[in-house]
Design an enzyme around this catalytic site. Structure first.
Site, PDB file in Angstrom:
ATOM      1  NE  ARG A 160      -2.026  -1.293   3.598  1.00  0.00           N
ATOM      2  CZ  ARG A 160      -2.433  -1.141   4.846  1.00  0.00           C
ATOM      3  NH1 ARG A 160      -3.651  -0.711   5.104  1.00  0.00           N
ATOM      4  NH2 ARG A 160      -1.621  -1.407   5.857  1.00  0.00           N
ATOM      5  CB  SER A 163      -8.377   0.711   5.282  1.00  0.00           C
ATOM      6  OG  SER A 163      -9.403   1.146   4.436  1.00  0.00           O
ATOM      7  CD  GLU A 168     -18.886  -0.816   0.053  1.00  0.00           C
ATOM      8  OE1 GLU A 168     -20.113  -1.032   0.150  1.00  0.00           O
ATOM      9  OE2 GLU A 168     -18.186  -0.463   1.018  1.00  0.00           O
ATOM     10  CG  PHE A 179     -16.363  -4.552   1.956  1.00  0.00           C
ATOM     11  CD1 PHE A 179     -17.115  -5.648   2.366  1.00  0.00           C
ATOM     12  CD2 PHE A 179     -15.497  -3.983   2.863  1.00  0.00           C
ATOM     13  CE1 PHE A 179     -17.001  -6.149   3.653  1.00  0.00           C
ATOM     14  CE2 PHE A 179     -15.381  -4.483   4.156  1.00  0.00           C
ATOM     15  CZ  PHE A 179     -16.134  -5.560   4.554  1.00  0.00           C
ATOM     16  NE  ARG A 201      -4.091  -4.535   6.417  1.00  0.00           N
ATOM     17  CZ  ARG A 201      -4.896  -3.511   6.771  1.00  0.00           C
ATOM     18  NH1 ARG A 201      -5.937  -3.200   6.059  1.00  0.00           N
ATOM     19  NH2 ARG A 201      -4.642  -2.822   7.835  1.00  0.00           N
TER      20      ARG A 201
END
Lengths: 292, 322
Positions: free
Chosen positions: B18, B45, B66, B91, B175
């Site tokens: 990230r 995030s 979303e 999601f 991540r």
């Protein structure tokens, strides 16, 4: 009469001169709407499929938008500064195609290919195949979020271009619309106009019997919209309202257009059976006579 | 030199992809005003706080929504913007699957979908937050490019490629800390496998966070006299069919190893290719069920995606093939 000949009878309408009077504009939109309905009736009858009830519900709105409101023309379909119109209730593609043909975006003779193998005129519109179509729609609840994205892009560009989206009332049962309305309000998209085709019927029943939307004006207002109600078959009212947005600076506009599915055909109007029924020969003749 | 030469990959420093993502996105946005970020409240995030600070108007946060997020991105693309949608992959792909199909892929809009923290990255949070299905879901959608980078270098390269190319792209951004596999001069080529280790006995095809584990497996196998070819397959769609067929033809079999459900993803794509083009034995390593509670590292080990687990699958192919 051949299929193609049936579909080459509609006169293509150029835009009215800018200084036309309101009365001239209204008469001109009314004539366009009549021609579009006749053509749409032929389209559905000959294709043996389509959503004529929803088409006829929406045609006065489409004729007003393309005839006198949207800053767009067949020569400018790729102009970044064009106004955007998104048909969220994509199953009334037939109404959009005939409207686009009426105003010269689409060759009138191409309407004869509607739903035929390899035609660009799918049962739901495709932006990569049909000039003037801005979004691929069909599954419900997609058009309003996409319209919010259009309006946001205009805001980022500090552009005056406007975004209009036509949603069905039954379609508002999809939660994605309410997600999008919250975002439109949060970003103060006052050049976004949502038009609800409020015919109160969905596929098999009334919206009230299914998942009632009322009180719709209050709900839209609570989501941060400036709300207006109009007769969705009155070209004068539609012209006045759709030309005058935004009603409140900083707020997106929510136009509830009260309509009837199948309008103005006597045996179709407000009749739930005509969601996607196809007129037989006798019904076709009668509808044609009523329109003329 | 595309691939880093290291004594042992497992001993190398680890990176969160990230960081490469946000650094690259900021560089791209600096150079091209059309680039915007679109998020579902996922600023933190996605590590996009610095991006928001640098480009406050160009980070569009639609909130926890979303379906709207992906539709908005489609509209932004129509207006000439290049939206990078950034949201937890579970999601983004799960809740907005139809928007990805209709508004992005079928509409051919210039939207870049970045699935953050995919696979079992959210280990202890459980299968609702695991994104092991994303590749299989998206691989069924025509016209969507799917990229699963293996390290920060490849993540940055894939983002630069996506920004420069027209059309819909999905990129997984991990991540889970990984060592660098690639050298700084690596440049992403769509649909091409990279031979990160030569070998003739057996082939391991991998991508994402599992690629370094495949390399570590090959190190173990080399110590036993087994020569394992390791193919990095960052593009799951379109797949490098030629590289797969060559592996099927030239080695005893293929092990696929990925941080995804063990069917429909990279393993599925390789198996479909092999069956149709050059039948060979394929051992598919992935996550075959809703995982129990455990950290991401624990879960990868549990399902045989550790260096030893991958080596074991390769040994079986070599032994039973000889």
């Amino acid at each position: 009469m051949s299929l193609t000949a049936e579909h080459t009878t509609m006169p293509v309408r150029a835009r009215l001169p800018v200084h036309s009077s309101r009365a001239e504009q209204v008469a001109w939109i009314a004539e366009a709407a009549k021609q579009i309905r006749i053509q749409d009736l032929k389209l559905v009858h000959h294709a043996g499929a389509g959503h004529i009830g929803g088409d006829f519900s929406a045609i006065d709105i489409l004729a007003t938008l393309y005839g006198a409101v949207l800053d767009i023309s067949p020569a400018r379909v790729d102009d970044p500064e064009r106004d955007r119109f998104i048909l969220s209730k994509g199953h009334v593609a037939g109404a959009l195609y005939t409207t686009l043909a009426a105003f010269g975006f689409l060759p009138v003779e191409e309407l004869a290919t509607f739903l035929k193998p390899l035609s660009a005129l799918n049962g739901h519109p495709n932006r990569n195949k049909v000039a003037g179509v801005e979004a691929n729609t069909g599954p419900l609840g997609h058009g309003l979020p996409v319209a919010v994205g259009h309006a946001l892009s205009a805001k980022l560009d500090v552009s005056l271009r406007r975004t209009y989206v036509l949603v069905g009332d039954g379609e508002l049962q999809e939660g994605s619309n309410w997600e999008a309305m919250m975002a439109a309000s949060q970003y103060q998209l006052d050049r976004l106009t949502v038009i609800v085709d409020r015919n109160r019927l969905q596929q098999g029943a009334t919206t009230k019997e299914t998942n009632d939307l009322d009180p719709l004006p209050e709900k839209a207002a609570a989501f941060g919209f400036a709300v207006v109600e109009v007769n969705g078959h009155d070209h004068g009212e539609l012209l006045d309202v759709l030309s005058a947005v935004p009603f409140r600076p900083g707020k997106p506009t929510f136009v509830i257009a009260h309509t009837h599915k199948g309008h103005p055909i006597s045996f179709m109007s407000n009749n739930v059976a005509w969601h996607h029924r196809v007129p037989d020969a006798a019904e076709y003749q009668q509808a044609l006579e009523e329109l003329q | 030199m595309t691939v880093l030469e290291t004594a042992s990959i497992a001993d190398q420093p680890r990176y969160d992809c990230r960081d490469a993502y946000v650094e690259t996105l900021a560089q791209l946005a600096e150079a091209d005003h059309r680039i915007v970020g679109v998020v579902n409240d996922s600023v933190g995030s996605s590590k996009l706080n610095s991006f928001r600070k640098a480009f406050p108007d160009r980070l569009i946060n639609v909130g926890i929504a979303e379906q709207d997020m992906v539709g908005v991105a489609s509209g932004l693309a129509n207006g000439g913007r290049i939206p990078f949608v950034s949201a937890a992959s579970c999601f983004l792909t799960g809740r907005a699957l139809e928007q990805i199909k209709a508004d992005v892929a079928y509409s051919k809009t210039n939207v870049k979908l970045c699935g953050m923290s995919p696979g079992v990255a959210y280990g202890e949070l459980g299968p609702t937050h695991h994104s092991i299905e994303d590749i299989a879901w998206l691989r069924a959608i025509a016209g969507l490019t799917i990229i699963v980078p293996a390290d920060p270098i490849e993540t940055a390269a894939a983002l630069r490629w996506a920004a420069a190319s027209e059309g819909p792209v999905f990129i997984r951004v991990s991540r889970m800390s990984v060592p660098k596999v690639y050298a700084d001069d690596y440049s992403f080529v769509l649909g091409k496998a990279i031979t990160v280790r030569e070998g003739g006995d057996v082939t391991v095809i991998s991508n994402g966070t599992v690629l370094w584990r495949a390399l570590a497996a090959a190190e173990r196998l080399a110590a036993e006299g087994i020569s394992a070819r390791v193919l990095s397959m960052p593009t799951v769609r379109p797949l490098d069919v030629d590289a797969v067929v060559a592996a099927a033809r030239e080695t005893a079999g293929i092990v696929t190893a990925e941080e995804a459900v063990s069917g429909g993803g990279l393993g599925g794509a390789v198996a479909e290719t092999v069956v149709q083009r050059h039948p060979a034995r394929v051992s598919i390593l992935g996550i075959p069920e809703f995982a129990p509670t455990g950290s991401a590292g624990y879960l990868l080990d549990r399902y045989g995606l550790s260096p030893e687990g991958i080596a074991d699958a390769a040994r079986k192919l070599v032994r039973t093939g000889s």
